[in-house]
Design an enzyme around this catalytic site. Structure first.
Site, PDB file in Angstrom:
ATOM      1  N   HIS A   1      -4.204  -2.169  -6.007  1.00 13.99           N
ATOM      2  CA  HIS A   1      -3.647  -1.006  -6.527  1.00 13.99           C
ATOM      3  C   HIS A   1      -4.751  -0.119  -6.749  1.00 13.99           C
ATOM      4  O   HIS A   1      -5.852  -0.541  -7.097  1.00 13.99           O
ATOM      5  CB  HIS A   1      -2.787  -1.068  -7.830  1.00 13.99           C
TER       6      HIS A   1
ATOM      7  N   ASP B   1       0.965  -1.302  -0.016  1.00  9.42           N
ATOM      8  CA  ASP B   1       0.007  -0.052  -0.032  1.00  9.42           C
ATOM      9  C   ASP B   1       0.732   1.349  -0.033  1.00  9.42           C
ATOM     10  O   ASP B   1       0.401   2.377   0.519  1.00  9.42           O
ATOM     11  CB  ASP B   1      -0.824   0.029   1.184  1.00  9.42           C
TER      12      ASP B   1
HETATM   13  P1  GDP Z   1      -0.494   0.224  -3.862  1.00  9.92           P
HETATM   14  O1  GDP Z   1      -0.981  -1.195  -3.593  1.00  9.92           O
HETATM   15  O2  GDP Z   1       1.160   0.133  -3.455  1.00  9.92           O
HETATM   16  O3  GDP Z   1      -0.545   0.771  -5.156  1.00  9.92           O
HETATM   17  O4  GDP Z   1      -1.126   1.071  -2.805  1.00  9.92           O
HETATM   18  P2  GDP Z   1      -2.517   1.726  -2.571  1.00  9.92           P
HETATM   19  O5  GDP Z   1      -3.511   1.162  -3.679  1.00  9.92           O
HETATM   20  O6  GDP Z   1      -2.784   1.414  -1.310  1.00  9.92           O
HETATM   21  O7  GDP Z   1      -2.290   3.252  -2.943  1.00  9.92           O
HETATM   22  C1  GDP Z   1      -2.278   4.033  -1.885  1.00  9.92           C
HETATM   23  C2  GDP Z   1      -3.343   5.217  -1.828  1.00  9.92           C
HETATM   24  O8  GDP Z   1      -2.886   6.389  -1.823  1.00  9.92           O
HETATM   25  C3  GDP Z   1      -4.258   5.283  -3.097  1.00  9.92           C
HETATM   26  O9  GDP Z   1      -5.594   5.383  -2.693  1.00  9.92           O
HETATM   27  C4  GDP Z   1      -3.761   5.965  -3.969  1.00  9.92           C
HETATM   28  O10 GDP Z   1      -4.487   6.711  -4.947  1.00  9.92           O
HETATM   29  C5  GDP Z   1      -3.188   7.072  -2.975  1.00  9.92           C
HETATM   30  N1  GDP Z   1      -1.988   7.887  -3.507  1.00  9.92           N
HETATM   31  C6  GDP Z   1      -0.999   7.350  -3.933  1.00  9.92           C
HETATM   32  N2  GDP Z   1       0.019   8.517  -3.938  1.00  9.92           N
HETATM   33  C7  GDP Z   1      -0.551   9.567  -3.467  1.00  9.92           C
HETATM   34  C8  GDP Z   1      -0.124  10.829  -3.054  1.00  9.92           C
HETATM   35  O11 GDP Z   1       1.157  11.277  -3.243  1.00  9.92           O
HETATM   36  N3  GDP Z   1      -1.096  11.457  -2.273  1.00  9.92           N
HETATM   37  C9  GDP Z   1      -2.250  11.146  -1.868  1.00  9.92           C
HETATM   38  N4  GDP Z   1      -2.835  11.861  -1.147  1.00  9.92           N
HETATM   39  N5  GDP Z   1      -2.534   9.642  -2.183  1.00  9.92           N
HETATM   40  C10 GDP Z   1      -1.874   9.091  -2.830  1.00  9.92           C
END
Ligand code: GDP
Length: 427
Positions: free
Chosen positions: A40, A12
């Site tokens: 994701h 995440d």
């Molecule tokens: P992954 O499995 O590593 O892709 O992680 P997630 O799906 O949990 O992504 C993390 C969350 O943070 C998602 O809801 C993204 O849209 C959001 N996100 C990613 N980068 C950023 C950022 O720089 N700022 C904010 N506010 N949200 C982000």
């Protein structure tokens, strides 16, 4: 050129967003491990999507999205996901599935759920997507490979053998309904019809692509600390989450991976059980959870609230090292703008001694966080495009972490959108 996008922590970290951003320049995006047990979240012109199995490249028309042999392929989930993005106006993506990928069967999911039930309070917090039973079977050499779908004679013999073996467990350990081998054969025939148009000799395809100089991204799932060897065993996942495994799970030479972009989030979050040294609780955690990510820190697959904590230098330094990091992408920095002061975990105290090296699981259980407190910047940083334009305390936070983890932060994500990224030449 082959680049890997992987996680430094518990997953995440925002890998989906970074892959989606880097996807502008990529020709091919490959998932090389894991299954539909994590998600994701991607925000782009089409809306907000939670992908579990599809590579993050599916929103770019110029990209070929590949499910590599290392993935736990859940064909019904893959199909629903393709349909769900098409239904929301995304043009049909070009998808290839390795003929050497193995399939998650319905009994893998059932056994996953039964085992969680059996373990009750001692469970691992599985998402019940069948991942652990799937990988156990793969390495016990009783899995079903996509290529086998095209050999009916083999399937007819194998379903009987597999049903016999699984039924011992189902009857005597779980006391649940048994598997009928004809049903199993029917399930496999259905999978064949669904997957046939996508099947490809992926390692050969990638070999040609590398020769042609194509830009290839390997997309990891979860993060270093969930790796079965280098993570917090046994609270780990069942396939390697490391960039090195990208070579195996995609079928490319290891020396072709020229860049390892390790995604690290500006604070910590984790799902499932296991030690989490910099964890916070109560109102402090609720506030960060509510403001975190894009719309709060809740699991993309399960919707469960994530455990929250401050940035952990010990875990992240280790997480970056074990990935073989060349670049760090530092995400969700914008979320911290509300804090007057920002604690950072700079060491672990274990049996009265402070260390900055990440220990094995039994020592980890004894670790207490050593915190430093940095001043906050108390403003919105979304919309900022240049590193120099970030508030001074914000830059200090980035540079403090960069120095302590020892790997260059070359990308900073200050919002969920594809363009919300600041490129930076590390000092
Ligand atoms: P992954 O499995 O590593 O892709 O992680 P997630 O799906 O949990 O992504 C993390 C969350 O943070 C998602 O809801 C993204 O849209 C959001 N996100 C990613 N980068 C950023 C950022 O720089 N700022 C904010 N506010 N949200 C982000």
């Amino acid at each position: 050129m082959v680049k890997a996008v992987v996680g430094a922590n518990w997953g995440d970290e925002g890998k989906g967003k970074i892959t989606d951003t880097l996807g502008e320049q990529a020709d091919i995006i490959v998932r090389f491990q894991g299954g539909a047990n994590a998600g994701h979240t991607i925000v782009n012109n089409y809306g907000k999507f939670a992908l579990h199995t599809l590579p993050s490249g599916v929103f770019h028309q110029h990209i070929t999205s590949i499910i590599g042999n290392g993935v736990a392929l859940d064909i019904p989930v893959l199909f629903n996901e393709i349909q769900s993005i098409i239904d929301r106006g995304v043009p049909k993506p070009k998808i290839l599935v390795s003929d050497r990928a193995q399939m998650v069967m319905s009994y893998h999911k059932q056994i996953d759920a039964y085992e969680e039930e059996r373990l009750a309070g001692k469970s691992f917090g599985s998402t019940k997507s069948g991942i652990a039973p799937f990988y156990s079977d793969k390495y016990a050499k009783i899995g079903f490979q996509v290529s086998e779908l095209f050999d009916e004679e083999l399937l007819r013999e194998k379903v009987v053998r597999i049903a016999e073996q699984k039924n011992v467990l189902l009857e005597h350990l779980y006391h649940k309904p048994l598997i009928n081998s004809d049903d199993l054969l029917a399930e496999l025939k259905e999978y064949k019809t669904m997957i046939e148009p996508y099947v490809c000799d992926v390692s050969l395809y990638l070999y040609e692509a590398v020769k042609e100089g194509k830009e290839i991204l390997l997309e990891g799932q979860l993060g270093s600390l969930k790796d079965p060897d280098h993570g917090i065993y046994p609270m780990v996942t069942s396939s390697s989450t490391l960039a090195a495994y990208g070579a195996i799970g995609a079928g490319i030479p290891p020396y072709e991976i020229k860049q390892v972009i390790t995604v690290c989030k500006a604070y910590s979050s984790a799902v499932g059980a296991g030690a989490f040294v910099s964890e916070i609780f109560g109102d402090e955690a609720d506030e960060l959870r509510k403001r975190g990510g894009d719309g709060g820190e809740y699991g993309a697959t399960t919707g469960r609230p994530r455990r929250m904590g401050w940035f952990d230098i010990v875990a992240s330094k280790y997480g970056c090292r074990i990935q073989g990091t060349t670049d760090v992408a530092f995400t969700v920095l914008d979320v911290l703008g509300y804090l007057d002061e920002i604690p950072v975990c700079v060491g672990y105290e274990i049996d009265g001694e402070v260390t900055t090296e990440f220990p094995t699981t039994s020592l980890l259980a004894k670790a207490k966080p050593v915190l430093d407190v940095l001043p906050g910047w108390k403003c919105e940083i979304r919309g900022i495009k240049k590193y120099e334009d970030l508030p001074e305390n914000c830059r200090k936070y980035v540079e403090f972490i960069e120095e302590r983890i020892g790997y260059p932060i070359t990308m900073i994500s200050n919002g969920p959108g594809r363009d919300e990224i600041i490129y930076r030449n590390a000092v």
